[in-house]
Design a protein around this motif. Sequence first.
Motif, PDB file in Angstrom:
ATOM      1  N   HIS A 185     -13.402   8.766   4.767  1.00 26.03           N
ATOM      2  CA  HIS A 185     -14.659   8.742   4.009  1.00 26.03           C
ATOM      3  C   HIS A 185     -15.649   7.716   4.556  1.00 26.03           C
ATOM      4  CE1 HIS A 185     -12.431   5.462   2.103  1.00 26.03           C
ATOM      5  NE2 HIS A 185     -13.602   4.984   1.709  1.00 26.03           N
ATOM      6  N   LEU A 186     -15.230   6.926   5.536  1.00 29.80           N
ATOM      7  CA  LEU A 186     -16.108   5.913   6.112  1.00 29.80           C
ATOM      8  C   LEU A 186     -16.792   6.440   7.372  1.00 29.80           C
ATOM      9  CD1 LEU A 186     -13.837   2.762   5.804  1.00 29.80           C
ATOM     10  CD2 LEU A 186     -15.730   3.424   4.318  1.00 29.80           C
ATOM     11  N   PHE A 187     -18.068   6.102   7.516  1.00 27.12           N
ATOM     12  CA  PHE A 187     -18.796   6.425   8.736  1.00 27.12           C
ATOM     13  C   PHE A 187     -18.513   5.321   9.743  1.00 27.12           C
ATOM     14  CE2 PHE A 187     -22.505   5.977  11.471  1.00 27.12           C
ATOM     15  CZ  PHE A 187     -22.547   7.252  12.030  1.00 27.12           C
ATOM     16  N   ILE A 188     -18.185   5.704  10.966  1.00 22.68           N
ATOM     17  CA  ILE A 188     -17.854   4.726  12.005  1.00 22.68           C
ATOM     18  C   ILE A 188     -19.035   4.618  12.966  1.00 22.68           C
ATOM     19  CG2 ILE A 188     -16.278   4.142  13.874  1.00 22.68           C
ATOM     20  CD1 ILE A 188     -14.197   5.954  12.450  1.00 22.68           C
ATOM     21  N   ARG A 189     -19.526   3.391  13.115  1.00 19.47           N
ATOM     22  CA  ARG A 189     -20.594   3.113  14.077  1.00 19.47           C
ATOM     23  C   ARG A 189     -19.964   2.311  15.219  1.00 19.47           C
ATOM     24  NH1 ARG A 189     -24.577  -0.064  11.274  1.00 19.47           N
ATOM     25  NH2 ARG A 189     -25.251   1.898  10.377  1.00 19.47           N
ATOM     26  N   TYR A 190     -19.963   2.883  16.411  1.00 17.27           N
ATOM     27  CA  TYR A 190     -19.422   2.187  17.577  1.00 17.27           C
ATOM     28  C   TYR A 190     -20.501   1.294  18.170  1.00 17.27           C
ATOM     29  CZ  TYR A 190     -15.511   5.400  17.261  1.00 17.27           C
ATOM     30  OH  TYR A 190     -14.413   6.102  16.826  1.00 17.27           O
ATOM     31  N   VAL A 191     -20.132   0.044  18.465  1.00 16.99           N
ATOM     32  CA  VAL A 191     -21.077  -0.930  18.989  1.00 16.99           C
ATOM     33  C   VAL A 191     -20.592  -1.362  20.374  1.00 16.99           C
ATOM     34  CG1 VAL A 191     -22.148  -3.184  18.620  1.00 16.99           C
ATOM     35  CG2 VAL A 191     -21.588  -1.736  16.654  1.00 16.99           C
ATOM     36  N   TYR A 192     -21.472  -1.227  21.359  1.00 14.13           N
ATOM     37  CA  TYR A 192     -21.157  -1.606  22.742  1.00 14.13           C
ATOM     38  C   TYR A 192     -22.070  -2.745  23.152  1.00 14.13           C
ATOM     39  CZ  TYR A 192     -19.681   3.235  22.238  1.00 14.13           C
ATOM     40  OH  TYR A 192     -19.135   4.394  21.772  1.00 14.13           O
ATOM     41  N   TRP A 193     -21.669  -3.500  24.136  1.00 12.70           N
ATOM     42  CA  TRP A 193     -22.517  -4.579  24.611  1.00 12.70           C
ATOM     43  C   TRP A 193     -22.625  -4.518  26.130  1.00 12.70           C
ATOM     44  CZ3 TRP A 193     -20.013  -8.938  27.052  1.00 12.70           C
ATOM     45  CH2 TRP A 193     -18.623  -8.889  27.005  1.00 12.70           C
ATOM     46  N   TYR A 194     -23.811  -4.905  26.598  1.00 16.86           N
ATOM     47  CA  TYR A 194     -24.136  -4.838  28.017  1.00 16.86           C
ATOM     48  C   TYR A 194     -24.824  -6.127  28.438  1.00 16.86           C
ATOM     49  CZ  TYR A 194     -23.316   0.180  27.458  1.00 16.86           C
ATOM     50  OH  TYR A 194     -22.752   1.392  27.199  1.00 16.86           O
ATOM     51  N   ILE A 195     -25.090  -6.245  29.720  1.00 17.68           N
ATOM     52  CA  ILE A 195     -25.810  -7.401  30.246  1.00 17.68           C
ATOM     53  C   ILE A 195     -27.259  -7.359  29.738  1.00 17.68           C
ATOM     54  CG2 ILE A 195     -26.545  -6.296  32.395  1.00 17.68           C
ATOM     55  CD1 ILE A 195     -25.864  -8.991  33.812  1.00 17.68           C
ATOM     56  N   THR A 196     -27.804  -8.520  29.465  1.00 19.56           N
ATOM     57  CA  THR A 196     -29.206  -8.587  29.034  1.00 19.56           C
ATOM     58  C   THR A 196     -30.074  -8.901  30.244  1.00 19.56           C
ATOM     59  OG1 THR A 196     -29.085 -10.953  28.554  1.00 19.56           O
ATOM     60  CG2 THR A 196     -28.509  -9.430  26.750  1.00 19.56           C
ATOM     61  N   TRP A 197     -31.383  -8.671  30.090  1.00 23.29           N
ATOM     62  CA  TRP A 197     -32.283  -8.982  31.208  1.00 23.29           C
ATOM     63  C   TRP A 197     -32.252 -10.475  31.520  1.00 23.29           C
ATOM     64  CZ3 TRP A 197     -33.403  -5.667  34.571  1.00 23.29           C
ATOM     65  CH2 TRP A 197     -33.596  -4.329  34.249  1.00 23.29           C
ATOM     66  N   ALA A 198     -32.095 -11.296  30.500  1.00 23.88           N
ATOM     67  CA  ALA A 198     -32.019 -12.743  30.735  1.00 23.88           C
ATOM     68  C   ALA A 198     -30.801 -13.082  31.602  1.00 23.88           C
ATOM     69  CB  ALA A 198     -31.956 -13.487  29.409  1.00 23.88           C
ATOM     70  N   MET A 199     -29.703 -12.409  31.362  1.00 24.80           N
ATOM     71  CA  MET A 199     -28.500 -12.639  32.169  1.00 24.80           C
ATOM     72  C   MET A 199     -28.691 -12.145  33.600  1.00 24.80           C
ATOM     73  SD  MET A 199     -25.756 -11.410  29.318  1.00 24.80           S
ATOM     74  CE  MET A 199     -24.204 -12.183  29.669  1.00 24.80           C
ATOM     75  N   VAL A 200     -29.395 -11.023  33.753  1.00 25.01           N
ATOM     76  CA  VAL A 200     -29.682 -10.497  35.105  1.00 25.01           C
ATOM     77  C   VAL A 200     -30.534 -11.504  35.868  1.00 25.01           C
ATOM     78  CG1 VAL A 200     -30.885  -8.696  36.399  1.00 25.01           C
ATOM     79  CG2 VAL A 200     -29.450  -8.073  34.466  1.00 25.01           C
ATOM     80  N   GLU A 201     -31.564 -12.024  35.215  1.00 22.58           N
ATOM     81  CA  GLU A 201     -32.443 -12.997  35.872  1.00 22.58           C
ATOM     82  C   GLU A 201     -31.699 -14.273  36.236  1.00 22.58           C
ATOM     83  OE1 GLU A 201     -35.672 -13.441  33.129  1.00 22.58           O
ATOM     84  OE2 GLU A 201     -36.646 -11.586  33.796  1.00 22.58           O
ATOM     85  N   GLU A 202     -30.723 -14.641  35.412  1.00 25.48           N
ATOM     86  CA  GLU A 202     -29.932 -15.843  35.703  1.00 25.48           C
ATOM     87  C   GLU A 202     -29.031 -15.625  36.920  1.00 25.48           C
ATOM     88  OE1 GLU A 202     -26.324 -18.019  33.458  1.00 25.48           O
ATOM     89  OE2 GLU A 202     -28.135 -17.749  32.239  1.00 25.48           O
ATOM     90  N   LYS A 203     -28.412 -14.452  37.004  1.00 23.37           N
ATOM     91  CA  LYS A 203     -27.492 -14.151  38.108  1.00 23.37           C
ATOM     92  C   LYS A 203     -28.229 -13.826  39.401  1.00 23.37           C
ATOM     93  CE  LYS A 203     -23.719 -12.315  35.275  1.00 23.37           C
ATOM     94  NZ  LYS A 203     -22.700 -13.294  35.515  1.00 23.37           N
ATOM     95  N   PHE A 204     -29.386 -13.185  39.275  1.00 22.94           N
ATOM     96  CA  PHE A 204     -30.169 -12.747  40.439  1.00 22.94           C
ATOM     97  C   PHE A 204     -31.616 -13.208  40.264  1.00 22.94           C
ATOM     98  CE2 PHE A 204     -26.869  -9.546  39.575  1.00 22.94           C
ATOM     99  CZ  PHE A 204     -26.132  -9.631  40.758  1.00 22.94           C
ATOM    100  N   PRO A 205     -31.940 -14.431  40.715  1.00 23.49           N
ATOM    101  CA  PRO A 205     -33.291 -14.962  40.515  1.00 23.49           C
ATOM    102  C   PRO A 205     -34.373 -14.107  41.192  1.00 23.49           C
ATOM    103  CG  PRO A 205     -31.785 -16.681  41.270  1.00 23.49           C
ATOM    104  CD  PRO A 205     -31.055 -15.396  41.345  1.00 23.49           C
ATOM    105  N   LEU A 206     -34.010 -13.427  42.287  1.00 20.44           N
ATOM    106  CA  LEU A 206     -34.981 -12.598  43.008  1.00 20.44           C
ATOM    107  C   LEU A 206     -34.488 -11.152  43.034  1.00 20.44           C
ATOM    108  CD1 LEU A 206     -35.533 -14.980  46.049  1.00 20.44           C
ATOM    109  CD2 LEU A 206     -37.004 -14.753  44.046  1.00 20.44           C
ATOM    110  N   TRP A 207     -35.449 -10.200  43.007  1.00 22.83           N
ATOM    111  CA  TRP A 207     -35.081  -8.790  43.062  1.00 22.83           C
ATOM    112  C   TRP A 207     -34.325  -8.488  44.358  1.00 22.83           C
ATOM    113  CZ3 TRP A 207     -34.748  -5.808  39.099  1.00 22.83           C
ATOM    114  CH2 TRP A 207     -35.569  -6.004  38.000  1.00 22.83           C
ATOM    115  N   GLY A 208     -34.650  -9.197  45.406  1.00 19.28           N
ATOM    116  CA  GLY A 208     -33.953  -8.996  46.693  1.00 19.28           C
ATOM    117  C   GLY A 208     -32.468  -9.334  46.570  1.00 19.28           C
ATOM    118  N   ASP A 209     -32.158 -10.366  45.783  1.00 19.03           N
ATOM    119  CA  ASP A 209     -30.742 -10.718  45.560  1.00 19.03           C
ATOM    120  C   ASP A 209     -30.009  -9.569  44.889  1.00 19.03           C
ATOM    121  OD1 ASP A 209     -31.303 -13.227  46.585  1.00 19.03           O
ATOM    122  OD2 ASP A 209     -31.599 -14.136  44.593  1.00 19.03           O
ATOM    123  N   LEU A 210     -30.684  -8.958  43.934  1.00 19.83           N
ATOM    124  CA  LEU A 210     -30.090  -7.825  43.217  1.00 19.83           C
ATOM    125  C   LEU A 210     -29.913  -6.634  44.152  1.00 19.83           C
ATOM    126  CD1 LEU A 210     -29.094  -6.662  40.556  1.00 19.83           C
ATOM    127  CD2 LEU A 210     -31.448  -6.070  39.999  1.00 19.83           C
TER     128      LEU A 210
END
Length: 189
Positions: free
Chosen positions: A149-174
């Motif tokens: 009788h319960l509705f199940i909502r699945y929650v997923y998590w991904y990298i954020t843009w802030a995390m991308v910018e931290e790992k790859f300061p330049l688009w060339g690095d990415l």
Amino acid sequence: MGYSSYLKELLRPLGLYDLSDGAINVGELEAAGGVMDLLDLQLEDIQREMLLTTAEGLGLERIEDLLVHKPRPLDLKHRRAALAALLRIGNDSYTLAAINDNLAGCGLNAVVSETEEAGVVEVRFPEVPGIPDGFDEMSRIIEDIIPCHLFIRYVYWYITWAMVEEKFPLWGDLDRSGLTWEALEKLVR
């Protein structure tokens, strides 16, 4: 000490049997003792396999045959724990703690939590970014454990843009990283 030695020692005090090497009685006792040794080994296997906590093969397979879902874990300890969790599911398994215990016991890295909305629960997959591998099978198990009788909502998590910018300061690095979009979105560590 095998059963043939045991039988000899048992009969020796009676003095009725010739228990010296080569005697006919000794051959009979050794044959009977050999069969009893084999029977003892089979009984040990049966005793081990009849309890979930000690079963290693056939006993676990027989329990799995009784269940709709098979446990996902591969090693023996986790397989036993998953079967124990699946066997615990019953009419009183609908508390949040019991549901999470059953999911963990089934080897699923999933956590159920209540929401502010009535009749809605959320399922998260901690330590697993994105949609977990084998999600179709996992969702069937989850939906069997959580009350219908319960509705199940699945929650997923991904990298954020802030995390991308931290790992790859330049688009060339990415670009040089060679990551696909799917690999990038799960790059949270």
